[in-house]
Write an enzyme that holds these catalytic residues in place. Structure first.
Site, PDB file in Angstrom:
ATOM      1  N   ASP A 240       0.817  -1.224   0.000  1.00 17.61           N
ATOM      2  CA  ASP A 240       0.000   0.000   0.000  1.00 17.61           C
ATOM      3  C   ASP A 240       0.848   1.270   0.000  1.00 17.61           C
ATOM      4  OD1 ASP A 240      -2.312  -1.644   0.267  1.00 17.61           O
ATOM      5  OD2 ASP A 240      -1.918  -1.748   2.418  1.00 17.61           O
TER       6      ASP A 240
ATOM      7  N   HIS B 175      -4.327  -1.821  -5.887  1.00 15.40           N
ATOM      8  CA  HIS B 175      -3.581  -0.643  -6.317  1.00 15.40           C
ATOM      9  C   HIS B 175      -4.615   0.411  -6.659  1.00 15.40           C
ATOM     10  CE1 HIS B 175       0.140  -3.029  -7.839  1.00 15.40           C
ATOM     11  NE2 HIS B 175       0.039  -2.989  -6.537  1.00 15.40           N
TER      12      HIS B 175
HETATM   13  P1  GDP Z   1      -0.466   0.373  -3.741  1.00 15.67           P
HETATM   14  O1  GDP Z   1      -1.093  -0.952  -3.479  1.00 15.67           O
HETATM   15  O2  GDP Z   1       0.972   0.387  -3.363  1.00 15.67           O
HETATM   16  O3  GDP Z   1      -0.714   0.878  -5.118  1.00 15.67           O
HETATM   17  O4  GDP Z   1      -1.134   1.408  -2.745  1.00 15.67           O
HETATM   18  P2  GDP Z   1      -2.697   1.693  -2.499  1.00 15.67           P
HETATM   19  O5  GDP Z   1      -3.333   2.044  -3.748  1.00 15.67           O
HETATM   20  O6  GDP Z   1      -3.314   0.655  -1.659  1.00 15.67           O
HETATM   21  O7  GDP Z   1      -2.569   2.934  -1.520  1.00 15.67           O
HETATM   22  C1  GDP Z   1      -2.139   4.133  -1.903  1.00 15.67           C
HETATM   23  C2  GDP Z   1      -3.263   5.141  -1.666  1.00 15.67           C
HETATM   24  O8  GDP Z   1      -2.719   6.402  -1.546  1.00 15.67           O
HETATM   25  C3  GDP Z   1      -4.249   5.242  -2.795  1.00 15.67           C
HETATM   26  O9  GDP Z   1      -5.510   5.588  -2.297  1.00 15.67           O
HETATM   27  C4  GDP Z   1      -3.681   6.369  -3.651  1.00 15.67           C
HETATM   28  O10 GDP Z   1      -4.641   7.043  -4.449  1.00 15.67           O
HETATM   29  C5  GDP Z   1      -3.174   7.258  -2.592  1.00 15.67           C
HETATM   30  N1  GDP Z   1      -1.992   8.040  -2.941  1.00 15.67           N
HETATM   31  C6  GDP Z   1      -0.902   7.645  -3.655  1.00 15.67           C
HETATM   32  N2  GDP Z   1       0.031   8.615  -3.655  1.00 15.67           N
HETATM   33  C7  GDP Z   1      -0.493   9.634  -2.925  1.00 15.67           C
HETATM   34  C8  GDP Z   1       0.019  10.915  -2.523  1.00 15.67           C
HETATM   35  O11 GDP Z   1       1.137  11.291  -2.806  1.00 15.67           O
HETATM   36  N3  GDP Z   1      -0.803  11.673  -1.734  1.00 15.67           N
HETATM   37  C9  GDP Z   1      -2.050  11.288  -1.336  1.00 15.67           C
HETATM   38  N4  GDP Z   1      -2.760  12.102  -0.573  1.00 15.67           N
HETATM   39  N5  GDP Z   1      -2.553  10.088  -1.704  1.00 15.67           N
HETATM   40  C10 GDP Z   1      -1.774   9.277  -2.470  1.00 15.67           C
END
Ligand code: GDP
Length: 424
Positions: free
Chosen positions: A13, A41
């Site tokens: 995440d 993701h």
């Molecule tokens: P992944 O599995 O590694 O892709 O991560 P997730 O999607 O589960 O979690 C990342 C969350 O953080 C998602 O809701 C993204 O939209 C959000 N996100 C990613 N980068 C940023 C950021 O720089 N700032 C904010 N506020 N949200 C972010």
């Protein structure tokens, strides 16, 4: 030709999906090489907001070929649900932009049952599984007791193979767990309904990738979860059942000779963790609640509140070493803007001694965080696109983390949208 892997450095995440979505513009092919539909993701782009589970995050880019490699846990049922959702939002998915490896093994309906049955048996000692069947699936794959997607193309051979596995699996379901056995009719109905849906996408993706490599195409390898969930290098047994590390990308993708020119390790500006297991820097109570709210830390797949805490330098440094990261993307820096001081877990204390080394899993629960802090910036940074426009305190924090983890922070993400990024 240049190949790149985007991997998680911590517990998952970290924001890998948004990074893949960003950099796919420079790649021709995106491959998922391990894991299944047990994590999510999140991608926000011109089509909307998506929680992808198994589909590669390059699916939104025109001209990009997306591949589900032989290393993934292929659950045709949940994949089809996910494909239908994405297509309903106006994204085209065709055999031209999605290819499924004929060597990917199938996650079968009983894998999900067995996951739930085993978690129920473990009761308060449970692993915190998402109950998507991933651990039973990988156990069966390594026992050679499942089928490969390509077998769907040869029905005359498939039914015989499945009948043998069914007989064996029912022994476990009935005798170990006292659960209802499956019948061949159940299986045939499931395979006919969902297998048929994905059949047009199944092909020899190894041959496709070798050709792509020969033509000098740029290939991006996309991981699920992070270093600390790696089956071999993570916090066993609270790991996943596959290898999210970049070293597995060539094997799990179908291009075992692939060389990785760049490995982007994704690290969140603070820590989050879903499920059970030791989480040294964990916060509780009000301060955890505030950070969880600020970061929207609820599981993309399960909606479960994630455990949260400050950035953990010890775990992050170890995670980077496991991945061999060449570049770091530090995400969600904007989330920390509300804090007066930015807390940092700088070292661990283990048996009365401070250490920089990430402990062996059996003693990890004994480790205590040794904390430090840096001044906060207390202003909205989500609109910043240039490094020099970040407040000095934010730059100091990024530079401190960079020094401590020993890897260049090339990307600083300040929002979930595609363009909310600072490239250094
Ligand atoms: P992944 O599995 O590694 O892709 O991560 P997730 O999607 O589960 O979690 C990342 C969350 O953080 C998602 O809701 C993204 O939209 C959000 N996100 C990613 N980068 C940023 C950021 O720089 N700032 C904010 N506020 N949200 C972010």
């Amino acid at each position: 030709m240049s190949n790149c892997a985007i991997v998680g450095i911590n517990w998952g995440d970290e924001g890998k999906g948004r990074m893949v979505d960003l950099v796919t513009a420079d790649y021709d092919v995106v491959v998922r090489y391990q894991g299944g539909g047990n994590a999510g993701h999140t991608v926000v782009n011109e089509f909307g907001k998506f929680a992808l589970h198994l589909l590669p995050s390059g699916i939104f880019r025109k001209g990009v070929v997306n591949i589900l490699g032989n290393g993934v846990a292929l659950d045709c049922e949940s994949l089809w649900t996910e494909m239908s959702d994405v297509m309903d939002q106006g994204v085209a998915i065709t055999p031209e932009n999605l290819k499924i490896s004929d060597r990917a093994s199938l996650l079968l309906p009983w894998h999900r049952d067995l996951d739930s049955l085993e978690e129920a048996r473990l009761a308060d000692k449970k692993y915190g599984s998402t109950k998507q069947g991933i651990a039973p699936f990988y156990s069966d794959k390594y026992q050679k007791k499942t089928i490969m997607a390509g077998e769907l193309l040869y029905p005359e051979k498939l039914w015989d193979h499945l009948a043998g596995i069914l007989e064996w699996k029912n022994l476990t379901l009935e005798r170990v767990y006292g659960a209802k056995p499956y019948t061949m009719d159940d299986l045939k109905a499931w395979v006919t309904e969902f297998g048929e849906k994905i059949k047009p996408f199944i092909c020899d993706t190894g041959a496709f990738l070798r050709q792509a490599q020969a033509e000098g195409k740029h290939i991006l390898f996309e991981a699920q979860l992070g270093s600390l969930r790696d089956l071999d290098y993570g916090i066993y047994p609270y790991t996943t059942s596959s290898n999210p590390i970049a070293a597995y990308a060539p094997v799990g993708s179908g291009l075992p000779t692939a060389k990785l020119d760049k490995i982007i390790g994704v690290v969140k500006a603070y820590s989050s963790c879903v499920g059970e297991g030791p989480f040294t820097c964990e916060w509780f109570g009000e301060e955890a609640e505030k950070l969880r709210e600020a970061g929207g830390e609820y599981g993309a797949k399960t909606g479960r509140p994630r455990r949260v805490g400050p950035i953990d330098i010890v775990a992050t440094r170890y995670g980077i070493q496991c991945q061999g990261a060449t570049d770091i993307a530090l995400t969600k820096l904007d989330v920390l803007s509300y804090m007066d001081e930015i807390p940092i877990c700088a070292r661990y204390e283990l048996n009365g001694q401070e250490t920089d080394a990430f402990p062996f899993p059996a003693v990890l629960p004994d480790a205590k965080p040794v904390m430090t802090a840096m001044p906060g910036w207390k202003c909205d940074i989500s609109g910043v696109r240039k490094w020099e426009n970040l407040p000095e305190a934010a730059r100091n924090y990024v530079e401190y983390v960079e020094r401590e983890i020993g890897c260049h922070i090339t990307y600083v993400s300040v929002g979930p949208e595609r363009d909310s990024i600072i490239i250094r």
